[in-house]
Design a protein around this motif. Structure first.
Motif, mmCIF file in Angstrom:
data_model
loop_
_atom_site.group_PDB
_atom_site.id
_atom_site.type_symbol
_atom_site.label_atom_id
_atom_site.label_comp_id
_atom_site.label_asym_id
_atom_site.label_seq_id
_atom_site.Cartn_x
_atom_site.Cartn_y
_atom_site.Cartn_z
ATOM 1 N N HIS A 1 0.940 -5.842 14.997
ATOM 2 C CA HIS A 1 0.626 -5.170 13.732
ATOM 3 C C HIS A 1 1.604 -5.545 12.612
ATOM 4 N N ARG B 1 0.834 -1.207 0.000
ATOM 5 C CA ARG B 1 0.000 0.000 0.000
ATOM 6 C C ARG B 1 0.871 1.261 0.000
ATOM 7 N N ASP C 1 1.382 -1.732 4.320
ATOM 8 C CA ASP C 1 2.400 -0.684 4.494
ATOM 9 C C ASP C 1 3.765 -1.319 4.779
ATOM 10 N N GLN D 1 -1.527 -5.691 10.108
ATOM 11 C CA GLN D 1 -2.767 -5.285 10.775
ATOM 12 C C GLN D 1 -2.715 -3.786 11.004
ATOM 13 N N GLY D 2 -3.765 -3.089 10.596
ATOM 14 C CA GLY D 2 -3.765 -1.629 10.667
ATOM 15 C C GLY D 2 -3.985 -1.100 12.066
ATOM 16 N N SER E 1 2.496 5.540 13.681
ATOM 17 C CA SER E 1 1.029 5.406 13.727
ATOM 18 C C SER E 1 0.350 6.599 14.392
ATOM 19 N N ARG F 1 -2.435 6.733 9.931
ATOM 20 C CA ARG F 1 -3.054 5.452 10.262
ATOM 21 C C ARG F 1 -2.370 4.369 9.426
ATOM 22 N N GLU G 1 -1.975 0.718 7.700
ATOM 23 C CA GLU G 1 -2.906 -0.232 7.110
ATOM 24 C C GLU G 1 -2.125 -1.454 6.626
ATOM 25 N N PRO G 2 -2.804 -2.604 6.493
ATOM 26 C CA PRO G 2 -2.126 -3.770 5.935
ATOM 27 C C PRO G 2 -1.540 -3.411 4.565
#
Ligand code: MN
Length: 229
Positions: free
Chosen positions: A100, A25, A193, A87-88, A184, A188, A190-191
């Motif tokens: 995460h 992402r 990244d 995991q976001g 973070s 935010r 996110e999966p």
């Protein structure tokens, strides 16, 4: 509805030991996360580390030959541990940062150092020095098991077999959990990244014909060759 133009390619990184891929992402990078590298860049190590980004399609798979980038005569290698977010979350506490992170890889934060230095001196953004095409070669992503993030282990880089960078993940100014927590608070997560966590000392120039290999204990290596421009 149809796309009015061809859709951009989906960017993925292989997951080691499986036929799965990790869809990318965003690519975040940490600046000056090793005291000795901060000193070689002429900066006092007590300055807090900071973040910048590269475009997702700057990813290059290990084993590729990349063209020598345009507009530079001082292309630098920076070998880095890369964290892959699975995991976001936002405002992630240090204590729960581990959950995460999906995995880890070895990345190269390729840098047009002459353009970066000129931007720095002019008080302008680093974009042209850092966020260019093919500036983010990366190994396969190693799926992390267990309760710990990789905060120790040898990290290094060779050019044509000659050692250039050598260090230990234990020398990072900010540990993996702190990087995830701090980043973070600004964005935010996110999966998908990726977070390039900074480079140890020993950065230097590479040019056409060079073969560059980055390695970290316990992970697959990343290797690239530099073609002509
Ligand atoms: Mn870097």
């Amino acid at each position: 509805m149809n796309d009015a133009i061809p859709a951009p390619a989906r960017v993925t990184v292989p997951v080691a030991g499986s036929d799965a891929t990790f869809p990318v992402r965003r690519i975040y990078c940490v600046g000056r996360n090793y005291a000795a590298h901060a000193r070689e860049m002429g900066v006092d190590s007590r300055e807090p580390p900071f973040f910048f980004q590269k475009p997702t399609d700057a990813i290059v798979p290990s084993g590729a030959t990349i063209p020598y980038p345009s507009a530079t005569s001082n292309l630098h290698h920076e070998v880095e541990l890369v964290l892959a977010i699975g995991q976001g979350g936002a405002d992630i506490p240090v204590e729960t940062a581990r959950r995460h992170v999906f995995g880890a890889a070895v990345g190269l934060d390729l840098t047009r150092r002459d353009l970066q230095n000129a931007a720095k001196e002019a008080g302008k953004p680093w974009e042209v020095g850092k966020a260019f095409d093919a500036s983010a070669p990366i190994s396969a992503i190693h799926r992390l098991q267990g309760p710990d993030l990789p905060n120790s282990g040898r990290i290094g880089l060779t050019v044509n077999g000659e050692p250039r960078q050598q260090g230990d993940l234990g020398d990072m100014v900010w540990a993996c959990e702190e990087i995830v927590a701090q980043l973070s608070r600004l964005f935010r997560l996110e999966p998908g990244d990726l977070i390039f966590t900074g480079t140890p000392a020993g950065v230097g120039s590479i040019g056409p014909g060079d073969r560059v290999v980055g390695h970290i204990e316990g992970l697959d290596s990343v290797s690239i060759s530099i073609g002509s421009g």
